[in-house]
Enzyme design. Sequence first.
Site, short mmCIF file in Angstrom:
data_model
loop_
_atom_site.label_atom_id
_atom_site.label_comp_id
_atom_site.label_asym_id
_atom_site.label_seq_id
_atom_site.Cartn_x
_atom_site.Cartn_y
_atom_site.Cartn_z
N GLU A 34 0.84 -1.20 0.00
CA GLU A 34 0.00 0.00 0.00
C GLU A 34 0.87 1.25 0.00
O GLU A 34 1.92 1.28 0.64
CB GLU A 34 -0.88 -0.03 1.27
N ASP A 38 0.27 5.32 0.63
CA ASP A 38 -0.80 6.19 1.17
C ASP A 38 -0.48 7.67 1.25
O ASP A 38 0.57 8.04 1.78
CB ASP A 38 -1.03 5.85 2.66
N GLU A 41 -2.58 10.64 3.25
CA GLU A 41 -3.74 10.94 4.09
C GLU A 41 -3.67 12.40 4.52
O GLU A 41 -2.66 12.83 5.08
CB GLU A 41 -3.78 10.03 5.32
N ASP A 63 3.71 0.74 9.33
CA ASP A 63 4.47 1.44 10.39
C ASP A 63 5.59 2.30 9.82
O ASP A 63 6.70 2.32 10.36
CB ASP A 63 5.06 0.44 11.39
#
Length: 294
Positions: free
Chosen positions: A107, A109, A111, A134
């Site tokens: 993944e 990301d 955000e 993490d």
Amino acid sequence: MASFLQWTLSLGLLFMVSETMGAAPRKPVDVPFGRNYVPTWAFDHIKYFKGGSEIELLLDKYTGTGFQSKGSYLFGHFSMQIKMVPGDSAGTVTAFYLSSQNSEHDEIDFEFLGNRSGQPYILQTNVFTGGKGDREQRIYLWFDPTKAYHSYSVLWNLYQIVFLVDDVPIRVFKNLKKLGVKFPFDQPMKIYSSLWNADDWATRGGLEKTDWSKAPFIATYKSFHVDGCEASVQAKYCATQGKRWWDQKEFQDLDAAQYRRLKWVRSKFTIYNYCTDRVRFPNVPPECKLDRDI
Ligand SMILES: *[C@@H]1O[C@H](CO)[C@@H](O)[C@H](O)[C@H]1NC(C)=O
């Protein structure tokens, strides 16, 4: 005279070659939402404008919403133009990410954590490889992301994953397989975006709650072009691997100017970097050893 001309010509060529090392990703073109994307849930919370070339995601106290790419992709350049929720956006999160489908998932990301009116958004990025995440980094942006469209993109090839904001690299995750760090290379990913309520953690660590009297919260999107190697969800490789523009030499590493900009972002805007968090990670994660030189 001829040899002098030849000499200057080849010198010029040499400069041209070194100049193009580390090129900016190609500009996406605007195409309608429906060509590459479908809503994921709460279909009635997405509004379409200008023949579907612009959309709004709405969040109210009942639900947020989101969308995903129809296709899945192995490598490419994936971008979105977004105008974040304006005004009081505390407690909201707007996400733009790539994710593979299975349990040991990969993944990538972005955000965007909202804030009270006039207070700055935070951009949090993360990378999961083989199910392990993490790897959070947090920065402030150098502009107000609610005032205008800005482009957020990921360049992903066999050599690196680059997070870009308006073509400025804000993070690089190199392929460090040789150091034992997993790198996404054999699982196609889909592109996702969503707007939802996360007031248990998003703003000042959860202290600022979503003010529902300000709902609906609205994030606006355009530019739905996808530039990737489309592959079936089960594919292990891209049929045109190595032959696409993002595979070429100038996209395999950042150039000096791009590293300078990355350094600028990191020194001026970093709030948090897991690489320097010795409480969570007493042993420096292997990919961070390289990080220190930037
Ligand atoms: C919100 O604003 C506060 C105060 O300026 C700041 O400490 C915080 O980092 C900002 N962003 C988020 C998402 O909490």
